[in-house]
Design an enzyme around this catalytic site. Sequence first.
Site, short mmCIF file in Angstrom:
data_model
loop_
_atom_site.label_atom_id
_atom_site.label_comp_id
_atom_site.label_asym_id
_atom_site.label_seq_id
_atom_site.Cartn_x
_atom_site.Cartn_y
_atom_site.Cartn_z
N ASP A 12 0.88 -1.25 -0.15
CA ASP A 12 -0.17 -0.04 -0.05
C ASP A 12 0.93 1.11 0.08
O ASP A 12 2.17 1.14 0.31
CB ASP A 12 -0.94 0.03 1.09
N ASP A 14 -0.31 4.86 0.53
CA ASP A 14 -0.52 6.20 1.69
C ASP A 14 -0.12 5.56 3.12
O ASP A 14 -1.13 4.63 3.43
CB ASP A 14 -1.95 6.86 1.53
N GLY A 49 -7.46 3.55 3.29
CA GLY A 49 -7.71 2.60 2.25
C GLY A 49 -8.87 2.65 1.50
O GLY A 49 -9.15 2.01 0.49
N ARG A 52 -11.89 8.17 -2.42
CA ARG A 52 -12.30 9.42 -2.16
C ARG A 52 -13.69 9.51 -2.04
O ARG A 52 -14.11 10.25 -0.77
CB ARG A 52 -12.03 10.18 -3.29
N SER A 118 -5.69 4.93 -4.36
CA SER A 118 -5.47 6.40 -4.72
C SER A 118 -5.38 6.43 -6.00
O SER A 118 -4.60 5.78 -6.81
CB SER A 118 -4.08 7.07 -3.84
N ASN A 120 -4.09 9.11 -7.23
CA ASN A 120 -2.91 10.07 -7.25
C ASN A 120 -1.72 9.43 -7.02
O ASN A 120 -0.44 9.84 -6.88
CB ASN A 120 -2.80 11.26 -6.17
N ASP A 172 -1.39 -0.41 6.24
CA ASP A 172 -1.81 0.37 7.48
C ASP A 172 -3.24 0.45 7.86
O ASP A 172 -3.46 0.97 8.78
CB ASP A 172 -1.16 1.67 7.19
C1 BG6 Z 1 -6.05 5.42 -0.10
C2 BG6 Z 1 -6.07 6.32 1.20
O1 BG6 Z 1 -4.68 5.30 -0.32
O2 BG6 Z 1 -6.56 6.51 -1.23
C3 BG6 Z 1 -7.16 6.90 1.56
O3 BG6 Z 1 -5.62 5.53 2.35
C4 BG6 Z 1 -8.18 7.63 0.22
O4 BG6 Z 1 -7.59 7.59 2.53
C5 BG6 Z 1 -7.75 6.90 -0.85
O5 BG6 Z 1 -9.45 8.27 0.29
C6 BG6 Z 1 -8.16 7.75 -2.24
O6 BG6 Z 1 -7.26 8.84 -2.52
P1 BG6 Z 1 -7.21 9.75 -3.68
O7 BG6 Z 1 -5.95 10.27 -3.68
O8 BG6 Z 1 -7.75 9.19 -4.97
O9 BG6 Z 1 -8.26 10.89 -3.29
MG MG Z 2 -2.66 3.37 3.39
#
Ligand code: BG6
Ligand code: MG
Length: 215
Positions: A12, A14, A49, A52, A118, A120, A172
């Site tokens: 993972d 983030d 995890g 969004r 994510s 991102n 995590d």
């Molecule tokens: C996960 C985070 O990695 O990505 C979450 O732990 C988050 O908290 C999710 O909501 C989505 O992320 P993003 O960057 O697409 O908004």
């Molecule tokens: Mg995480």
Amino acid sequence: MKKPILKGIIFDLDGVLVHTDEMHYQAWKQIADRIGAAFNREINNRLRGVSRMESLEIILENAKPVSDAEKLILADEKNAAYKKFLETLSEEDVDGDVRMVLRELKNRGIKLAIGSSSKNARFILEQIKLTDFFDAISDGNNIQRSKPDPEVFLKAAEFLMLEPAECAVVEDAYAGIDAAVAGGFYSVGIGDASGYDRADMKIRRIAEVLNLVNP
Ligand code: BG6
Ligand code: MG
């Protein structure tokens, strides 16, 4: 699950390789404060995890109802605030041991992937200059269902051309450990998930991942 003979490790991103979890928190806090939603770090732990939009739904449990159109605006606003934080990320935001661990795993012949909800993820990996360590990236752009569904990890294993039983997942998030277990992976809990009893192995420091594979 008994520790398997591993061929791959799926990380993972983030909260495991880089502490963008704090940036998620700060960005959501701005939105929550503006709409008058009660929000704290305990609630924030439930966002680990999850996607969004699902994160927004959790925050809205403590706010006045909002329309679907407004939800999209709020999610975009949060992402804009979050991306401002991400612009400031650099190699220095990665804990010292992370690079050493990734390099050592590669030396030991282990395939490496990212399994992140994510959208991102690729941008973050570029910012912190870790992209080249990974043989595959499975993220929020290639899945329909986020953790605790195992899809993101199953895709990562598929990209690595490995079976789930040949891979460990390092997470995590409680939702991430649940996803790993559901997908048939060996699960490793770190950070918030280091206290989660469903994790097959619980670690305090990323360097302990090296105990999973023979030198
Ligand atoms: C996960 C985070 O990695 O990505 C979450 O732990 C988050 O908290 C999710 O909501 C989505 O992320 P993003 O960057 O697409 O908004
Ligand atoms: Mg995480």
